[in-house]
Write a protein that holds these residues in place. Sequence first.
Motif, PDB file in Angstrom:
ATOM      1  N   SER A 126     -12.701   1.295  -9.666  1.00 32.49           N
ATOM      2  CA  SER A 126     -11.419   1.151  -9.404  1.00 32.49           C
ATOM      3  C   SER A 126     -10.495   1.601 -10.430  1.00 32.49           C
ATOM      4  CB  SER A 126     -11.151  -0.299  -9.147  1.00 32.49           C
ATOM      5  OG  SER A 126     -12.264  -1.018  -8.338  1.00 32.49           O
ATOM      6  N   LEU A 165      -4.354   2.710  -8.986  1.00 32.40           N
ATOM      7  CA  LEU A 165      -5.508   2.943  -8.246  1.00 32.40           C
ATOM      8  C   LEU A 165      -6.052   1.527  -7.709  1.00 32.40           C
ATOM      9  CD1 LEU A 165      -7.438   4.936  -6.633  1.00 32.40           C
ATOM     10  CD2 LEU A 165      -8.759   5.225  -8.845  1.00 32.40           C
ATOM     11  N   ALA A 166      -6.419   0.800  -8.903  1.00 30.04           N
ATOM     12  CA  ALA A 166      -7.073  -0.404  -8.558  1.00 30.04           C
ATOM     13  C   ALA A 166      -6.268  -1.234  -7.657  1.00 30.04           C
ATOM     14  CB  ALA A 166      -7.377  -1.209  -9.987  1.00 30.04           C
ATOM     15  N   LEU A 211       1.724   7.341   4.110  1.00 29.66           N
ATOM     16  CA  LEU A 211       1.347   6.688   2.988  1.00 29.66           C
ATOM     17  C   LEU A 211       0.220   5.636   3.436  1.00 29.66           C
ATOM     18  CD1 LEU A 211       4.705   6.325   1.645  1.00 29.66           C
ATOM     19  CD2 LEU A 211       2.888   7.676   0.633  1.00 29.66           C
ATOM     20  N   MET A 259       1.008   3.981  -2.973  1.00 28.97           N
ATOM     21  CA  MET A 259       0.801   5.292  -2.744  1.00 28.97           C
ATOM     22  C   MET A 259       1.710   6.221  -3.275  1.00 28.97           C
ATOM     23  SD  MET A 259      -2.068   6.873  -1.553  1.00 28.97           S
ATOM     24  CE  MET A 259      -2.060   8.174  -2.441  1.00 28.97           C
ATOM     25  N   LEU A 272      -6.555  -5.410   4.455  1.00 27.88           N
ATOM     26  CA  LEU A 272      -6.219  -4.913   5.538  1.00 27.88           C
ATOM     27  C   LEU A 272      -7.159  -4.242   6.501  1.00 27.88           C
ATOM     28  CD1 LEU A 272      -2.829  -3.009   4.356  1.00 27.88           C
ATOM     29  CD2 LEU A 272      -3.089  -4.902   5.829  1.00 27.88           C
ATOM     30  N   MET A 324      -7.209  -7.905  -8.769  1.00 23.57           N
ATOM     31  CA  MET A 324      -8.281  -7.664  -8.096  1.00 23.57           C
ATOM     32  C   MET A 324      -8.918  -8.827  -7.440  1.00 23.57           C
ATOM     33  SD  MET A 324      -9.479  -4.675 -10.586  1.00 23.57           S
ATOM     34  CE  MET A 324     -11.098  -4.319  -9.745  1.00 23.57           C
ATOM     35  N   LEU A 327      -4.055  -0.172  -5.470  1.00 21.96           N
ATOM     36  CA  LEU A 327      -4.136   0.285  -4.103  1.00 21.96           C
ATOM     37  C   LEU A 327      -5.390  -0.110  -3.250  1.00 21.96           C
ATOM     38  CD1 LEU A 327      -2.787   2.436  -2.204  1.00 21.96           C
ATOM     39  CD2 LEU A 327      -4.312   4.177  -3.278  1.00 21.96           C
ATOM     40  N   ILE A 328      -6.516   0.004  -4.046  1.00 28.95           N
ATOM     41  CA  ILE A 328      -7.948  -0.227  -3.313  1.00 28.95           C
ATOM     42  C   ILE A 328      -7.843  -1.477  -2.852  1.00 28.95           C
ATOM     43  CG2 ILE A 328     -10.231  -0.400  -3.599  1.00 28.95           C
ATOM     44  CD1 ILE A 328      -9.866   1.969  -5.821  1.00 28.95           C
ATOM     45  N   PHE A 329      -7.425  -2.313  -3.848  1.00 25.19           N
ATOM     46  CA  PHE A 329      -7.453  -3.989  -3.416  1.00 25.19           C
ATOM     47  C   PHE A 329      -6.562  -4.492  -2.512  1.00 25.19           C
ATOM     48  CE2 PHE A 329     -11.351  -5.622  -5.326  1.00 25.19           C
ATOM     49  CZ  PHE A 329     -12.013  -4.495  -6.209  1.00 25.19           C
ATOM     50  N   GLY A 374      -9.224   2.984   0.654  1.00 24.49           N
ATOM     51  CA  GLY A 374      -9.779   1.556   0.560  1.00 24.49           C
ATOM     52  C   GLY A 374     -11.127   1.598   1.304  1.00 24.49           C
ATOM     53  N   ARG A 418      -5.299   3.191   3.179  1.00 25.98           N
ATOM     54  CA  ARG A 418      -6.327   2.411   3.707  1.00 25.98           C
ATOM     55  C   ARG A 418      -7.451   3.346   3.861  1.00 25.98           C
ATOM     56  NH1 ARG A 418      -4.444  -1.194   8.556  1.00 25.98           N
ATOM     57  NH2 ARG A 418      -6.589  -0.642   9.288  1.00 25.98           N
ATOM     58  N   ALA A 463      -5.772  -2.541  -0.092  1.00 24.23           N
ATOM     59  CA  ALA A 463      -6.139  -1.903   1.342  1.00 24.23           C
ATOM     60  C   ALA A 463      -7.315  -2.734   1.777  1.00 24.23           C
ATOM     61  CB  ALA A 463      -6.405  -0.741   1.006  1.00 24.23           C
ATOM     62  N   LEU A 464      -7.963  -3.396   0.856  1.00 27.24           N
ATOM     63  CA  LEU A 464      -9.318  -4.102   1.202  1.00 27.24           C
ATOM     64  C   LEU A 464      -9.099  -5.318   2.383  1.00 27.24           C
ATOM     65  CD1 LEU A 464     -12.297  -3.928   0.692  1.00 27.24           C
ATOM     66  CD2 LEU A 464     -11.908  -5.431  -1.287  1.00 27.24           C
ATOM     67  N   VAL A 524       0.858  -1.256   0.138  1.00 23.73           N
ATOM     68  CA  VAL A 524      -0.163   0.015   0.025  1.00 23.73           C
ATOM     69  C   VAL A 524       0.790   1.318   0.010  1.00 23.73           C
ATOM     70  CG1 VAL A 524      -1.572   1.409   1.479  1.00 23.73           C
ATOM     71  CG2 VAL A 524      -2.122  -1.044   1.076  1.00 23.73           C
TER      72      VAL A 524
END
Lengths: 186, 430
Positions: free
Chosen positions: B54, A64-65, B272, A32, A74, A146, A67-69, B280, B277, A71-72, A28
């Motif tokens: 996404s 971005l994709a 960061l 980022m 976590l 993903m 990063l989001i997935f 997310g 997070r 973080a998910l 992550v």
Amino acid sequence: MSNHSGGGDASGSAFAARWTHRVLTALVSIVMFSMMILTTADVAGRALFSKPIKGSFEIVTFMLAILIFCALPLISWDEKHIKVNLFDHWVPAPILRALNVLWAIVMTVVMAGITWRMWIQGNLMAAGQHVTGFLEWPIAPIVYVMFVLSGLTTIIFAVLVWQKLFQRSTPPAEAQQISAENPGVD
Amino acid sequence: MEISLIALAVLLLLAFLGLPLGFAMILVGVVGFAIVRNPEGALAMSTQQIVDLSMNFEFTVLPLFILMGAFVHRANLSQELYDAANSWFGHRRGGLAMATVVACGGFATISGSSLATAATMTKVAMPPMRRYGYDDRLATGTIAAGGTLGILIPPSVPMVIYGILTETDIGKLFIAGIVPGILMILLYNSSINAVTWFRPEWGPRAPRIPLRARWPYLARVWGVLALFVLVIGGIYAGIFTPTEAASIGAFGGMMFVLWRRQLSWRTLTDSLVEAGRTTGVIFTVGFGALIFSNFINIAGLPRDLVQMINAAQLSPIGVILLICLIYIVLGCLLDSLAMILLTVPVFFPIVVSLGLDPVWFGIVVIIVVEIGLITPPIGLNVFVVQSMVDNVTLGQIFQGISPFFFASVVGLLLIIYFPIIALWLPNLMR
């Protein structure tokens, strides 16, 4: 970082959980950081030398994709999803416990559904040979990423169900607190 | 109509019983869509929404602005802002409180979060107000209310979310928040003035600082000003897209921390990870909101609501007032993000069908959300302040908030009746 690694886990699974947590956290922050540097370099390159980084916006979009997935899993593991806990104090403890088990099951099912659909979507995109508009990079691999991370999140929810059902340890009170430490949202 | 109302009821029930909001919206949205159309369509639609959201370049603006906030939060700029504001206002009756509001406004120019603004300002503004014998109610109320400026004055995370949900120009939304933000500062300071007029002992004067000595204080906050001018000015002048401005802002925020010698490996990774997070968390509810709004759209809820409004022959202003009333009630129950995600998909089509300006409605939504942040029982800003100040009860803070609540409502009504307050600056943009 992990709040759940204690308790009666076999040391092997606790070890795996801790390392998954660490690796994802590292990912992550790397993603980022790269997003910030890449977009800044792109703007600077265009403004100062009229040389933008070609296709940087497509790379950033992929980031971005990811990063989001990343973080998910976590935020799912630490139970940081946004929820309304207005009535938590009024609901009797046993019912609250039962509800929490139920919601963990629901989230496992929803996440399993998302995982399954990501697999199908990935296959569709691979078969259709979908590529990005500028760099012509294939999109399917990102969707497969993903898929993998959704799958990991599903497993985490399933573990949470198991923990809530069979482990005495109460969830960390810290997870419920409204703290000033992570105030990014509102 | 019936099915969407049932779905809305089920959604609220699930949410209030503790199912995380994003998952509740995904579940209800998919099931509802499957009932109205068919299961395969529902699954395909929701998959598409998740993948599209996404992988949308526009939305990279969100993590980058959150990262900017995470950096500046750690740069400890608030003391300088407070000192500068204090040198100009401190000697007035209630002056330390006024300085707090102004410093909150200043911090808001580099932070997109109300909670961060309230938390940061509590640390620097509370000790001097206590030292000068300010009443706790006035002091804490001021900070909690001033904190809400964080989301009205750009950058603003909730504005980005509104922009994503409604496909409204995020740059214009930001610019539209500036004048209302200044208006709110004036209104808040007027209410401090009013409170201390009745109760002078609540806000004693601090010693006057000679005019010449004030400028150095102001000069020390040049960095904040520079970052604001660069980021928001860049958007206004059309030099940067919001995403580019956000990346410059994040990078600038990091440079800030570095320049103030507070950039450790730990600060860097913490910022960061926090930004990643939070992203997310927001996108998870974002998935839900888009899936849910797709469902209520095909179920025809917005269309039916518009028909009802036409049948009832309500004026556009009447509709907006009604919507605001619903928001203020909901604001007592839901936190700000939940409120925006749940309601904007329902209300936005109505607003558009009435021919009202989406940017202006965005500002109205932000202000009602601000009001929600300071109204009991769920006023997150109040919780933040209370958690950081010793010997103050929630009741006292809510008491101290009440004049600011009225000030906010006045501000809201002004912007509803005079949309030009919000739209003047964005209309000047190219």
